[in-house]
Design a protein around this motif. Structure first.
Motif, short mmCIF file in Angstrom:
data_model
loop_
_atom_site.label_atom_id
_atom_site.label_comp_id
_atom_site.label_asym_id
_atom_site.label_seq_id
_atom_site.Cartn_x
_atom_site.Cartn_y
_atom_site.Cartn_z
N LEU A 143 41.24 79.37 -59.49
CA LEU A 143 42.35 79.08 -61.16
C LEU A 143 41.47 77.98 -61.22
O LEU A 143 41.38 77.33 -62.50
N CYS A 144 41.15 77.32 -60.15
CA CYS A 144 40.31 76.18 -60.05
C CYS A 144 39.23 75.87 -60.90
O CYS A 144 38.85 75.51 -62.00
N ILE A 145 38.37 77.28 -60.68
CA ILE A 145 37.10 77.13 -61.32
C ILE A 145 37.68 77.76 -62.32
O ILE A 145 36.26 77.43 -63.72
N LEU A 146 38.57 78.32 -62.73
CA LEU A 146 38.97 78.89 -64.38
C LEU A 146 39.19 77.69 -65.12
O LEU A 146 38.52 76.35 -66.13
N ILE A 147 40.21 76.33 -64.38
CA ILE A 147 39.77 75.05 -65.36
C ILE A 147 39.18 73.98 -65.50
O ILE A 147 39.04 73.53 -66.78
N ASN A 148 37.77 74.55 -64.72
CA ASN A 148 36.45 73.74 -64.94
C ASN A 148 36.28 73.98 -66.11
O ASN A 148 35.07 73.20 -66.44
N ILE A 149 35.99 75.06 -66.85
CA ILE A 149 35.66 75.75 -67.70
C ILE A 149 35.97 75.60 -68.64
O ILE A 149 35.21 75.88 -69.66
N ILE A 150 37.22 75.42 -68.86
CA ILE A 150 38.29 75.95 -70.61
C ILE A 150 37.47 74.76 -70.80
O ILE A 150 37.71 74.77 -71.98
N ASP A 200 30.14 72.93 -81.75
CA ASP A 200 29.01 73.59 -82.16
C ASP A 200 28.23 74.17 -80.01
O ASP A 200 28.14 74.36 -79.78
N SER A 201 29.53 73.07 -80.01
CA SER A 201 29.88 73.60 -77.66
C SER A 201 30.28 74.28 -77.61
O SER A 201 29.94 74.73 -76.73
N ALA A 202 31.27 75.15 -78.04
CA ALA A 202 31.87 76.49 -77.69
C ALA A 202 30.94 77.61 -77.13
O ALA A 202 30.07 77.55 -78.18
N ILE A 203 31.67 77.97 -76.44
CA ILE A 203 30.74 79.15 -76.34
C ILE A 203 31.35 80.81 -76.17
O ILE A 203 33.20 80.51 -75.41
N LYS A 204 31.16 81.37 -76.44
CA LYS A 204 32.09 82.68 -76.70
C LYS A 204 31.99 83.26 -75.11
O LYS A 204 32.85 84.27 -75.56
N GLU A 205 30.54 83.82 -74.69
CA GLU A 205 30.80 84.75 -73.01
C GLU A 205 30.81 83.60 -72.01
O GLU A 205 30.30 82.74 -72.01
N PRO A 206 32.09 83.23 -71.53
CA PRO A 206 32.57 82.23 -69.91
C PRO A 206 31.61 82.48 -69.24
O PRO A 206 31.57 82.20 -68.33
N ILE A 207 30.94 83.89 -68.78
CA ILE A 207 31.43 84.70 -67.41
C ILE A 207 30.22 84.03 -66.82
O ILE A 207 30.28 83.77 -65.36
N GLU A 235 29.92 79.32 -57.41
CA GLU A 235 28.63 79.33 -56.67
C GLU A 235 28.44 77.67 -56.11
O GLU A 235 28.46 77.58 -55.02
N LYS A 236 28.45 76.73 -57.23
CA LYS A 236 29.03 75.51 -56.88
C LYS A 236 30.20 74.52 -56.16
O LYS A 236 29.37 74.03 -54.92
N ILE A 237 31.16 75.32 -56.67
CA ILE A 237 32.37 75.31 -55.28
C ILE A 237 32.63 75.40 -54.31
O ILE A 237 32.65 75.35 -53.52
N ILE A 238 32.02 76.96 -53.93
CA ILE A 238 31.84 77.76 -52.76
C ILE A 238 31.10 76.95 -51.63
O ILE A 238 31.20 76.61 -50.49
N LYS A 239 29.79 76.64 -52.37
CA LYS A 239 29.30 75.73 -51.71
C LYS A 239 30.14 74.36 -51.47
O LYS A 239 29.57 74.27 -49.84
N SER A 240 30.30 74.11 -52.30
CA SER A 240 31.14 72.45 -51.33
C SER A 240 32.37 72.39 -50.13
O SER A 240 32.76 72.34 -49.04
N LEU A 291 28.78 80.84 -67.19
CA LEU A 291 29.36 79.79 -66.87
C LEU A 291 30.14 79.55 -65.12
O LEU A 291 30.71 78.78 -64.87
N PHE A 292 31.17 80.78 -65.54
CA PHE A 292 32.20 80.90 -64.44
C PHE A 292 31.45 81.46 -63.23
O PHE A 292 31.89 80.39 -61.91
#
Length: 408
Positions: free
Chosen positions: A189-196, A214-221, A229-234, A223-224
């Motif tokens: 859930l923390c990862i999800l709110i990161n990309i909202i 213009d910055s909107a992303i249609k397919e978020p997977i 991967e970054k958060i798991i490493k942290s 980036l998710f």
């Protein structure tokens, strides 16, 4: 032993001159003898160690300041209280330094961040969960845990999200909620709110919400997955004995400690006329099934970007009530550290710190030191209101770190 960035106490003639001028402008000349200038000469990347950077939290409490205060005013196993814990900076630093800590805040985002930033989970467990989320996200059939929508009004959905983005984020939310392990589910859930914000039609460059279609992303997977991967490493860098501290969902003005007496209270509140977190995170909160209106009712009256100088008195009234409530629960000779900032409105310097000190003069708290923190790196901080003066670029308002001792 690992080494972490710490503050530098400036003693150069230029720093002493700066201190004198700032204290005069802030109306704090009487405290010059007990004051010093702190510098944090590190980039945001250097301060992103452990789990400090797993979520972009505007106006975040700098880790070196938390670390310095904890080191100076506590010993191993002492209890610390952070009654407005925000992104959980104090919690991470306290646990790294083998202290106990109680965190409190009015925001579910703060509770989520404290839990995720302070919990060690083996990377294999999180990687397996990521595969499971992806599998269910790509599954065309109906999800076991079915959430048809989040509590976001239709008008807000259309305004801030592309239809495809919203649908795909909802699929991700469904997949995350199907995870059986609660700790792992919180992490995702923390990862999800990161990309909202990053996938929405809102700009990610500053706290306030502005359209940037213009910055909107249609397919978020993608980036998710990259964020995961970054958060798991942290999380993998945390000590294996890391566990989330006690969290109390309560306003500082109402907070009651039922057990334990802290040796140190660390408080870094939202600043007057800068941030209202229920507004800044209004896109993220619904994905945690939270109503921002109920949170807003408990927040300080900090008047987010309203720009009326007379409102400072209401902010000071709320802050003073919170400090007085906490001070009544402190033992003699314990410490209260407050990091706060003044502001400028249409060029006029607003002496927030001085007003607050006057308002708590009847407290049983004795001011023993003032540190002036002069930032050298822009931390997505006061961008629009503080950063620009004509052609000059750079932060021109410093923070004050006030340390009090309970005198009676």
């Amino acid at each position: 032993m690992e080494k972490y960035p710490n503050i530098v106490i400036e003693k150069s003639p230029e720093s002493l001159k700066y201190k004198k001028l700032l204290l005069k402008e802030a109306g704090l000349c009487e405290f010059e003898d007990m004051s010093e200038v702190w510098d944090i000469p590190f980039s945001s990347k250097k301060l992103a160690y452990k789990t400090h950077s797993i979520f972009r939290f505007y106006g975040k409490f700098p880790p070196p300041i938390a670390r310095y205060l904890i080191e100076r005013y506590t010993d191993n196993n002492d209890l610390i209280l952070d009654p407005m814990c925000g992104s959980g900076t104090s919690a991470v630093e306290a646990l790294l330094m083998k202290r106990q800590i109680i965190c409190a805040d009015v925001s579910p985002i703060s509770q989520l961040l404290v839990n995720v930033k302070c919990r060690y989970i083996k990377d294999k467990v999180l990687i397996d969960a990521l595969r499971e989320v992806n599998k269910k996200y790509n599954n065309k059939s109906r999800h076991i845990y079915d959430i048809t929508r989040v509590p976001l009004e239709d008008s807000k959905i259309k305004h801030w999200f592309l239809p495809e983005t919203y649908k795909n984020l909802l699929k991700l939310l469904n997949a995350i909620h199907s995870l059986q392990d609660e700790d792992v589910r919180e992490t995702y859930l923390c990862i999800l709110i990161n990309i909202i914000r990053k996938t929405s039609k809102a700009t990610s460059l500053q706290g306030r919400l502005f359209l940037d279609v213009d910055s909107a992303i249609k397919e978020p997977i993608d980036l998710f997955n990259k964020t995961a991967e970054k958060i798991i490493k942290s999380i993998e860098t945390l000590p294996e004995d890391f566990e989330p501290p006690k969290f109390i969902m309560q306003d500082i003005r109402q907070l009651k400690l039922k057990s334990g007496k802290p040796k140190l209270i660390i408080c870094h509140p939202p600043y007057f006329n800068v941030y209202k977190f229920s507004s800044i995170f209004s896109l993220e909160l619904p994905w945690l099934m939270c109503d921002k209106k109920s949170i807003r009712q408990q927040e300080l009256r900090e008047f987010f970007k309203v720009g009326k100088k007379e409102n400072v008195h209401r902010y000071v009234e709320d802050m003073a009530a919170g400090i007085k409530n906490i001070s009544q629960q402190m033992k003699k000779n314990t410490f209260f550290a407050l990091m706060i900032g003044d502001t400028r409105i249409r060029g006029e310097y607003i002496r927030t710190t001085k007003l607050l000190l006057d308002s708590i003069a009847d407290c049983e708290l004795t001011l023993i030191s003032i540190a002036i923190r002069r930032p050298k790196f822009t931390e997505a901080s006061w961008v629009a209101s503080q950063r620009r003066t004509g052609s000059k670029v750079g932060i021109n308002i410093s923070d004050f770190i006030l340390v009090f001792r309970k005198s009676i």
